[in-house]
Design a protein around this motif. Sequence first.
Motif, PDB file in Angstrom:
ATOM      1  N   VAL A 106       0.826  -1.210   0.000  1.00 38.54           N
ATOM      2  CA  VAL A 106       0.000   0.000   0.000  1.00 38.54           C
ATOM      3  C   VAL A 106       0.861   1.261   0.000  1.00 38.54           C
TER       4      VAL A 106
ATOM      5  N   ASP B 153      -2.122  -3.094  -5.641  1.00 41.32           N
ATOM      6  CA  ASP B 153      -3.280  -2.961  -4.755  1.00 41.32           C
ATOM      7  C   ASP B 153      -4.071  -4.266  -4.679  1.00 41.32           C
TER       8      ASP B 153
ATOM      9  N   LEU C 296      -4.624   4.042   1.697  1.00 39.70           N
ATOM     10  CA  LEU C 296      -5.108   3.959   0.321  1.00 39.70           C
ATOM     11  C   LEU C 296      -5.935   5.189  -0.059  1.00 39.70           C
TER      12      LEU C 296
END
Length: 602
Positions: free
Chosen positions: A176, A186, A214
């Motif tokens: 991440v 991801d 994120l």
Amino acid sequence: MAQHSWGTTFSGRSPATHLEPAAGHRLLSLDIVLALLALTGGLRVLYLAAPAPALPAEAANVAHAYALGHLTPFTDAGGAGVSPFGWWQLSAYTMISDAFGRSATALAAVRETMLVAAVVGAVLLWVLARRLGLTRWASAAAVLLVAASPLALGLQRLVVVEHLAVVWALGALVLVTRPDARIRHDVFAAVCLLAAVLTSPLALFFLPAAGWLLVRRAPVRAALVAVLLNLGLGIAFGPAAGILRPHLAAAGRPSVADWVALDPAWAVLSTVALVASLAVRSLRPFAVSGLLLAATLAVPGVPDTAVLALLLPVTPLLLAGVVQALTRQRVPAHRWEAKRGTGVAVAAVVLVVVVAAGWVYGYPALRPSTDRGGPMADAQEWLRANASGSRVLVDDAAWAELAKAGWPTGMLVAPAACAAACPPAEWAVFADDATDLRHRYPALEAAFDDAGATAVFGDGDRRVTVSRLGLPPADPAAPSESSARAHAGAALQASARITFTPDAAAELRAGRVDPRLIATIAALAALQPVAVAAFPEVPGEDPAGQPRRRVLLTGGEDGAAAFYTGQRDLFRPSSVARTGGGVLVTYPLFAPPGLLVPFSSP
């Protein structure tokens, strides 16, 4: 317009000159990481067999790992939690590495997996720290705190699936925080988070940190990861719940206090770091996840060891980040610069002293052991010599060790098989007094009604008891067997044709000699003079109150060997062996009652 040749950069330095510092920095980082990995792995090898604190649920995890790898059914006694995905990971490593074949015990084989997980976790912690902007030395300090803390050494040797879950979680966070992350990174991060949660439900508390990072980087990507993760969790906790859904182990010892006693500085510094890191923007997501994890320690029923296993790499990372942020803080007033530098130096020295003081106590408390087998291995050898091929009622720890030693798993009866009534068994092997198991499975109580301890190995929490099941009930009107042995032994000692060493004579007078030995020594003395050097103990039988059933005879060895070899029926020994010290005669267990009859001393 300025002209630039292809051989120079805009700074005027050649490419080679520009790359040299970067290459040097990479080599320095590599050296630091390798040194930290060597420290992490080396210390864990040294403390791999440390006996305490011990974790009761560890035995069940080891047994499940063995059973899956050998396609053998096994049901644990309960309370150890459920982690099918975690057990598959343990089993996969032991199969690929042949850990069961290489290790002295099943426990050591599966603990090797924990060692590998700790080393991998150290690498991931280093990478994560660097991606969060920590310097090489701050990152090294974070890894060092995990690598060398007595609390970490004691905790990370235990077979706890949360050690695997934290590796998956760290892997997801590393992906991440990748600066140039693409969609595939991801997706891999979502897979790692799903694996962490399937290994341990407590890994759910890493989701706030991952989601926060994120969203901060790319909200659309965060939505993608959320969809993938929810899809995976929906399948795992829905249609595939029977084979994938994990459950936490029951709460019990060791408690937080037991672990903190190994490293009090860790508890204090971790608390400070969790709170202080909320003020540092880059650390805030990890602080929130860490605080949520720490809060579960106050929830009844949540195992403290599992929570600490997940917190272990988080708080050193936060502490290193907070210290770095403080040292880089700029104070406008120039006159305060010297005071600020002095304060930082003093704080660093105090921090090192506090950590070192805690470790001075914690390391001796772990008591590293070179005994890789322990009492269970001794019990296993005793059973091999005295009860080979018998059906044995065992606890989870004994099941794994006996199965690894080659005992047919069909002849091993786990407590879970005693839900209604225990299958018939001749022996029982339990790593403690089995009180909790008897309460959980009342049929066990009935199995132990006519049982007697035959051998005991170890002491305290490490005691392993081997019991004979189905013994005939004792006759309260019958004379004491020990008194009869002592009386007959005193008469035997009075014989002029038999000489005893002081130790052998003491065993006779105390009534600790098998009646078959007393009777046959008296008979042998009628044929030739006899010299008794010792009544050697069979390991484990003295603590169980069993009489000595071996004798070492010196002098007239040929006659003694021929005499015992020629014995029949009840007086036939299980072995007669010539040794450097004389003739060693060994009788089987359990002399029939009533063998001692009055006899006249020759």
